[in-house]
Each structure stands twice: as structure tokens, then as C-alpha cells.
Design a protein around this motif. Structure first.
Motif, mmCIF file in Angstrom:
data_model
loop_
_atom_site.group_PDB
_atom_site.id
_atom_site.type_symbol
_atom_site.label_atom_id
_atom_site.label_comp_id
_atom_site.label_asym_id
_atom_site.label_seq_id
_atom_site.Cartn_x
_atom_site.Cartn_y
_atom_site.Cartn_z
ATOM 1 N N MET A 1 -8.719 138.984 45.978
ATOM 2 C CA MET A 1 -8.548 138.050 47.083
ATOM 3 C C MET A 1 -7.933 138.787 48.266
ATOM 4 O O MET A 1 -7.015 139.588 48.090
ATOM 5 N N GLY A 2 -8.441 138.504 49.455
ATOM 6 C CA GLY A 2 -7.865 139.030 50.683
ATOM 7 C C GLY A 2 -7.225 137.904 51.470
ATOM 8 O O GLY A 2 -7.801 136.816 51.560
ATOM 9 N N LEU A 3 -6.043 138.136 52.020
ATOM 10 C CA LEU A 3 -5.339 137.121 52.803
ATOM 11 C C LEU A 3 -4.950 137.679 54.166
ATOM 12 O O LEU A 3 -4.469 138.805 54.268
ATOM 13 N N ASP A 4 -5.154 136.854 55.194
ATOM 14 C CA ASP A 4 -4.650 137.132 56.535
ATOM 15 C C ASP A 4 -3.638 136.034 56.824
ATOM 16 O O ASP A 4 -3.996 134.908 57.140
ATOM 17 N N VAL B 1 -4.896 141.258 48.084
ATOM 18 C CA VAL B 1 -4.674 142.211 49.165
ATOM 19 C C VAL B 1 -4.288 141.393 50.392
ATOM 20 O O VAL B 1 -5.016 140.491 50.799
ATOM 21 N N VAL B 2 -3.132 141.694 50.951
ATOM 22 C CA VAL B 2 -2.615 140.943 52.095
ATOM 23 C C VAL B 2 -2.565 141.863 53.307
ATOM 24 O O VAL B 2 -2.063 142.988 53.224
ATOM 25 N N VAL C 1 5.290 138.641 56.747
ATOM 26 C CA VAL C 1 4.278 138.820 55.703
ATOM 27 C C VAL C 1 4.940 139.286 54.405
ATOM 28 O O VAL C 1 4.603 138.808 53.317
ATOM 29 N N THR C 2 5.897 140.189 54.513
ATOM 30 C CA THR C 2 6.629 140.663 53.330
ATOM 31 C C THR C 2 7.343 139.495 52.642
ATOM 32 O O THR C 2 7.292 139.368 51.418
ATOM 33 N N ASP C 3 7.991 138.657 53.423
ATOM 34 C CA ASP C 3 8.680 137.488 52.862
ATOM 35 C C ASP C 3 7.697 136.563 52.158
ATOM 36 O O ASP C 3 7.966 136.057 51.063
ATOM 37 N N PHE C 4 6.531 136.319 52.786
ATOM 38 C CA PHE C 4 5.507 135.479 52.178
ATOM 39 C C PHE C 4 5.057 136.084 50.845
ATOM 40 O O PHE C 4 4.936 135.377 49.835
ATOM 41 N N CYS C 5 4.799 137.396 50.831
ATOM 42 C CA CYS C 5 4.348 138.069 49.603
ATOM 43 C C CYS C 5 5.391 137.957 48.493
ATOM 44 O O CYS C 5 5.034 137.751 47.329
ATOM 45 N N GLU D 1 -2.383 145.844 53.003
ATOM 46 C CA GLU D 1 -3.419 146.639 53.662
ATOM 47 C C GLU D 1 -3.196 146.576 55.171
ATOM 48 O O GLU D 1 -3.068 145.487 55.729
ATOM 49 N N ASP D 2 -3.140 147.729 55.801
ATOM 50 C CA ASP D 2 -2.958 147.797 57.246
ATOM 51 C C ASP D 2 -4.024 146.935 57.924
ATOM 52 O O ASP D 2 -5.211 147.111 57.686
#
Length: 137
Positions: free
Chosen positions: A4-7, A56-57, A74-78, A92-93
């Protein structure tokens, strides 16, 4: 193996899923953010539906490579997502993925309103496809 990819954004989360072989990414939806618990529950539902084995975020580094406030969000969400799922999560950059998605939609003559609705899903697809291309070399 499905990936899964997340934006992850403030108002929405774009979601993409790989094919079972891990070769191509397909955008599947944009989640309208309504609160962290509901957001993560919706992601868990997608994980269950597609039998996702890795996430993959997109990691929004600054153009000079430094880490700013968006990357910290994003780090907090992960970290919150990791506390709810037992799946490997990789960053992922994502520099310029939204710009690339926007350009593609403009070139396809998609209306501004429709672009706003799908831009995060397209960005998630770019993020995931970039990851898939890198690991499949």
C-alpha cells in the motif's frame, strides 16, 4: 505481495495499492480526514480487503534534503499507524510527487475541481510506483 502507498496530508490521505506481483501501483481512493482513529480504521479496512503486507508512506523532505514540520507530521502519523497494525512501514521520499501528479492531470485536461478530488490518490500512486521501481531493479 501487495503493498500500500499513502500520501498523508492534513485534509486527505491518498491511497494506492500494488498488483499482487509488486510491479505496478494503482490509485484506489482518497480518504477525507475526519480524525486519526477513523482515518486509521479506514486504512485498516483497506489493508484487510487487499491483504496488504507492507505500507510505503510518502516522506515530505525539504528540497535541500532536510526534515521539516511536514515530515514530522508524517512520522507522527506512521507511529500511530504502527501501534495499530503489525505491518512493515517504510518511508519514501516524495519530493515533487504532487507537482508531477498535478502536471499529469493538467496535461490530461482534467478540470481544476476534479484535479482537487484525485490529486492525492495520484500522488500516492507516484510514491508507490517509485518505491516498486526501486526495489524491482
Amino acid at each position: 505481495m501487495r503493498i500500500m502507498g499513502l500520501d498523508v496530508g492534513d485534509k486527505t490521505i491518498g491511497v494506492a495499492i500494488s498488483d499482487p506481483f509488486g510491479w505496478t501501483a494503482q490509485g484506489i481512493k482518497t480518504i477525507k480526514r475526519t480524525g486519526i482513529k477513523k482515518d486509521i480504521n479506514e486504512i485498516i479496512n483497506i489493508i484487510d480487503e487487499y491483504k496488504v503486507e507492507k505500507i510505503v508512506v510518502g516522506y515530505p523532505k525539504n528540497m535541500n534534503g532536510t526534515i521539516g514540520p511536514r515530515a514530522q507530521l508524517v512520522t507522527d502519523f506512521c507511529n500511530k499507524l504502527k501501534s495499530r497494525v503489525n505491518i512493515d512501514i517504510e518511508l519514501e521520499d516524495e519530493r515533487l510527487t504532487t507537482v508531477a501528479a498535478e502536471r499529469m492531470l493538467i496535461d490530461a485536461d482534467v478540470s481544476r475541481k476534479k484535479r482537487k478530488e484525485v490529486i492525492d490518490t495520484i500522488a500516492a500512486t507516484y510514491i508507490l510506483q517509485t518505491y516498486l521501481n526501486r526495489i524491482n531493479k
